[in-house]
Design a protein around this motif. Structure first.
Motif, PDB file in Angstrom:
ATOM      1  N   ALA A   1      -2.454   4.571  -7.507  1.00 21.80           N
ATOM      2  CA  ALA A   1      -3.593   5.420  -7.128  1.00 21.80           C
ATOM      3  C   ALA A   1      -3.292   6.884  -7.399  1.00 21.80           C
ATOM      4  CB  ALA A   1      -3.937   5.208  -5.654  1.00 21.80           C
ATOM      5  N   SER A   2      -2.072   7.297  -7.084  1.00 25.81           N
ATOM      6  CA  SER A   2      -1.702   8.703  -7.312  1.00 25.81           C
ATOM      7  C   SER A   2      -1.761   9.034  -8.797  1.00 25.81           C
ATOM      8  CB  SER A   2      -0.290   8.979  -6.784  1.00 25.81           C
ATOM      9  OG  SER A   2      -0.246   8.725  -5.409  1.00 25.81           O
TER      10      SER A   2
ATOM     11  N   GLU B   1      -6.411   4.833  -1.182  1.00 27.29           N
ATOM     12  CA  GLU B   1      -6.085   4.554  -2.579  1.00 27.29           C
ATOM     13  C   GLU B   1      -7.339   4.206  -3.391  1.00 27.29           C
ATOM     14  OE1 GLU B   1      -1.655   3.293  -1.180  1.00 27.29           O
ATOM     15  OE2 GLU B   1      -3.138   1.720  -1.575  1.00 27.29           O
TER      16      GLU B   1
ATOM     17  N   LEU C   1       0.831   0.286  -4.953  1.00 23.02           N
ATOM     18  CA  LEU C   1      -0.577   0.735  -4.946  1.00 23.02           C
ATOM     19  C   LEU C   1      -0.667   2.255  -4.789  1.00 23.02           C
ATOM     20  CD1 LEU C   1      -2.699  -1.880  -2.934  1.00 23.02           C
ATOM     21  CD2 LEU C   1      -2.790  -1.320  -5.364  1.00 23.02           C
ATOM     22  N   TRP C   2       0.195   2.790  -3.955  1.00 21.82           N
ATOM     23  CA  TRP C   2       0.186   4.250  -3.751  1.00 21.82           C
ATOM     24  C   TRP C   2       0.505   4.974  -5.056  1.00 21.82           C
ATOM     25  CZ3 TRP C   2      -1.496   8.148  -1.134  1.00 21.82           C
ATOM     26  CH2 TRP C   2      -0.897   9.397  -1.286  1.00 21.82           C
TER      27      TRP C   2
ATOM     28  N   THR D   1       0.829  -1.219   0.000  1.00 18.96           N
ATOM     29  CA  THR D   1       0.000   0.000   0.000  1.00 18.96           C
ATOM     30  C   THR D   1       0.858   1.261   0.000  1.00 18.96           C
ATOM     31  OG1 THR D   1      -0.170  -0.095   2.412  1.00 18.96           O
ATOM     32  CG2 THR D   1      -1.973  -1.058   1.145  1.00 18.96           C
TER      33      THR D   1
END
Lengths: 213, 435
Positions: A15-16, A178, A11-12, A7
């Protein structure tokens, strides 16, 4: 790779990227729809009207405060609480400093509690209104509920992760954030940016007429 | 307000012969989705606060009259075809379904009968969404699909074919002006070769309130204005605009422009008609596709200027007066202060309604709703709001500056047995002229 590393890492970044590209894509896409020139002779400045409308529509006006008091209080409670938490909660300040190198004084614990209570109360009361008021029930769709619940879960997991007692709680909070960031550009949450466009367009149109509705 | 009799709108009987072309509506919506519309549709958070500002919701408390609901037909098209990222959503099956004839019919009453384009909902909207402009665009799309109230559409077509929605042809105009001029011993110039000012008329005034025409003539003559009315272009009301018939809207505007150009007018005066002012002053050049070669003012702006310049002098009365703001002149027209200047010169006892000015309630018949038979019960119910406002002022004289508002209120006060007379601002002024 642990759940937390996942995360905080891939994933970060995913998502960003979705958030930034999605929001920009949508905002630029709206502007690219274009608008024909207004050929009427202006009575006053359109730019002035746009700026006035952006400010004016932040508060109830035209004698409507009493009629919209519930929305005003719950809306401001939620939004102010959320922004205070987002930018001044101690873990967020540390996180932002880690990302950008810039930091500022975080909220004391009592400040966090007040902001969190305002945000939770505002969000829950707004959702209750959405569920019970005949007008809002008629208007609401799945997006309204998904967005509300995503924000609620983000705030709830944020509170659970506050003590940083367990990495898994922190990872859970990050995962929810996220999910929200990925959902954001496709949803009505975009009103966080499009409100400026909507107010400005109306303000400019009617500002030229010498009035700001 | 909740205690009002249930006067919900009569459901218009769907004409069986109507062939509804949903694709035409879709195409029209796609074409009309500019960046301002996209911003509005993406910003609406479904808070429903707009219902608190809508007179139709106010008197019925029926959630279907929530103004934001009127955004839904175009929102479907926007989200499916035009919105940024709609392609990704379409691939995932996350876009709304296509418009259907049944869906359009479901919204027909909301787009026509129960929206006066008054713009009050914009005031209360935290996003500042101009719902009325979206409804105006929606009317064009609905009409393109073969929908719309027959009486409103007929008014637009009569305007195109006969010069005015009430059959005021050039010949009838000539006859009536001659009659008014003789009967009232007032000069009403018609078809002068040149004039500084072209005065337009509303056929509602000419056919139902002809004293207004006489009053305008008296004011113009008293101010020493070089003016004329022209049979080449005289009708200020624009039912093409209200009925979503862009082609007819353009014809009506072109007639006035041609008339003004033929007499060399520098100024075109719109009579007491709210939507006529909005259609010509603020959208005329846009519909025409070029700037207007003259200035456009509403009669209240013109009279206020004449008073300011000392060209009109009034014998001030002590009788109390209150003013109904026509939405398209005040809230959406920006001429709110001019009426106040006139009223201050007219009476020493001006009593404002609550709310007033840009926040005033609509009469219930703007935006062409006056001409829609199926909307009659609903607009009569709405008039109760105005009755309450006027009675709260205790004013003896109740005036407005829009013949359409006046007609709407006159019809409703007859139905609701309300005795107070609705008067024209120019008529009461003409009676108080010095000399």
């Amino acid at each position: 790779m642990s759940f937390l590393e996942l995360t905080q890492g891939p994933l970060w970044y995913l998502a960003s990227a979705v958030f930034v590209i999605g929001v920009l894509w949508r905002l630029i896409g709206i502007l690219r729809l274009g608008r024909s020139t207004d050929r009427s002779v202006a009575r006053a400045s359109g730019l002035g009207g746009a700026l006035k409308a952006i400010a004016l529509h932040s508060v109830p006006h035209g004698g409507n405060l009493k009629r919209t008091l519930y929305h005003f209080l719950t809306g401001y409670g939620f939004h102010l609480g959320l922004f205070v938490l987002l930018f001044f909660a101690a873990p967020h300040v540390a996180f932002i400093k880690g990302l950008t190198g810039f930091g500022w004084t975080p909220l004391p614990r009592w400040g966090f509690l007040i902001a969190a209570e305002a945000a939770f109360a505002g969000l829950i009361l707004m959702w209750l209104r959405r569920m019970t008021d005949p007008v809002m029930r008629r208007l609401s769709d799945a997006d309204d509920h998904i967005a509300t619940w995503l924000v609620f879960v983000v705030m709830l997991t944020g509170c659970l992760a506050l003590q940083e007692a367990h990495d898994s709680l922190r990872a859970l909070h990050l995962l929810c954030v996220e999910a929200l960031m990925i959902y954001f550009p496709f949803s009505r949450l975009m009103h966080a940016f499009t409100f400026l466009f909507a107010r400005a367009y109306t303000g400019a149109t009617y500002g030229r007429r010498g009035v700001t509705p | 307000m909740k205690d009002l009799p249930d006067t919900g709108p009569a459901t218009p009987p769907p004409a069986p012969e109507r062939k509804i072309d949903a694709q035409a509506a879709i195409d029209h919506f796609i074409q009309g989705c500019g960046s301002h519309i996209g911003s509005y549709l993406d910003a609406c958070i479904h808070c429903g606060q707009c219902s608190q500002a809508c007179h139709f919701h106010e008197v019925t408390q029926d959630p279907k009259y929530t103004p934001a609901l009127k955004l839904q037909p175009i929102t479907r098209v926007y989200k499916r075809h035009k919105a940024p990222l709609s392609g990704v959503k379409r691939m995932l099956g996350l876009v709304p379904p296509e418009l259907t004839p049944e869906y359009l019919q479901e919204y027909e009453e909301l787009i026509f009968d129960s929206c006066t384009l008054c713009g009050r909902c914009t005031e209360v909207c935290p996003m500042g969404i101009d719902i009325a402009s979206v409804v105006a665009l929606s009317r064009q799309a609905f009409v393109a699909a073969g929908l719309g109230p027959p009486d409103l559409l007929q008014a637009a077509e009569t305007s195109r074919d006969k010069g005015s929605p009430l059959g005021l042809t050039a010949e009838v105009l000539r006859d009536r002006i001659e009659w008014l001029s003789d009967d009232n011993e007032v000069e009403i110039p018609l078809d002068s070769e040149t004039a500084d000012v072209l005065v337009t008329v509303s056929s509602i005034e000419m056919m139902k309130y002809p004293d207004s025409i006489v009053a305008v003539a008296k004011l113009m003559n008293a101010a020493g204005v070089d003016w004329t009315i022209s049979t080449k272009g005289y009708e200020a009301t624009n039912f093409g605009y209200l009925a979503g018939r862009g082609d007819i809207a353009k014809i009506m505007i072109t007639r006035l422009v041609d008339a003004a150009e033929s007499v060399g007018a520098k100024l075109l005066v719109i009579p007491e008609c709210g939507h006529a002012y909005g259609a010509m002053r603020w959208t005329g050049a846009n519909i025409l596709g070029r700037p207007l070669p003259f200035e456009v003012v509403h009669i209240t702006e013109f009279v206020a200027q004449m008073i300011r310049d000392g060209k009109l002098k009034l014998r001030k009365t002590e009788e109390s007066v209150t003013y109904h703001d026509p939405c398209q002149i005040s809230r959406r027209g920006g001429a709110t202060a001019d009426a106040r200047e006139i009223l201050a010169a007219y009476s020493s006892d001006v009593r404002e309604m609550d709310p007033t000015g840009n926040h005033n309630w609509c009469c219930g018949g703007g935006g062409g709703v006056q001409a829609i038979g199926t909307a009659a019960d609903l607009r009569h119910a709405v008039f109760q709001i105005k009755i309450n406002q006027v009675e709260a002022t205790g004013a003896k004289t109740f005036v407005s500056a829009c013949a359409n508002c006046r007609l709407t209120m006159d019809e409703s006060r007859e139905v609701l047995h309300w005795p107070q007379k609705v008067q024209s601002l120019v008529e009461v002024l003409a009676d108080r002229l010095e000399n």
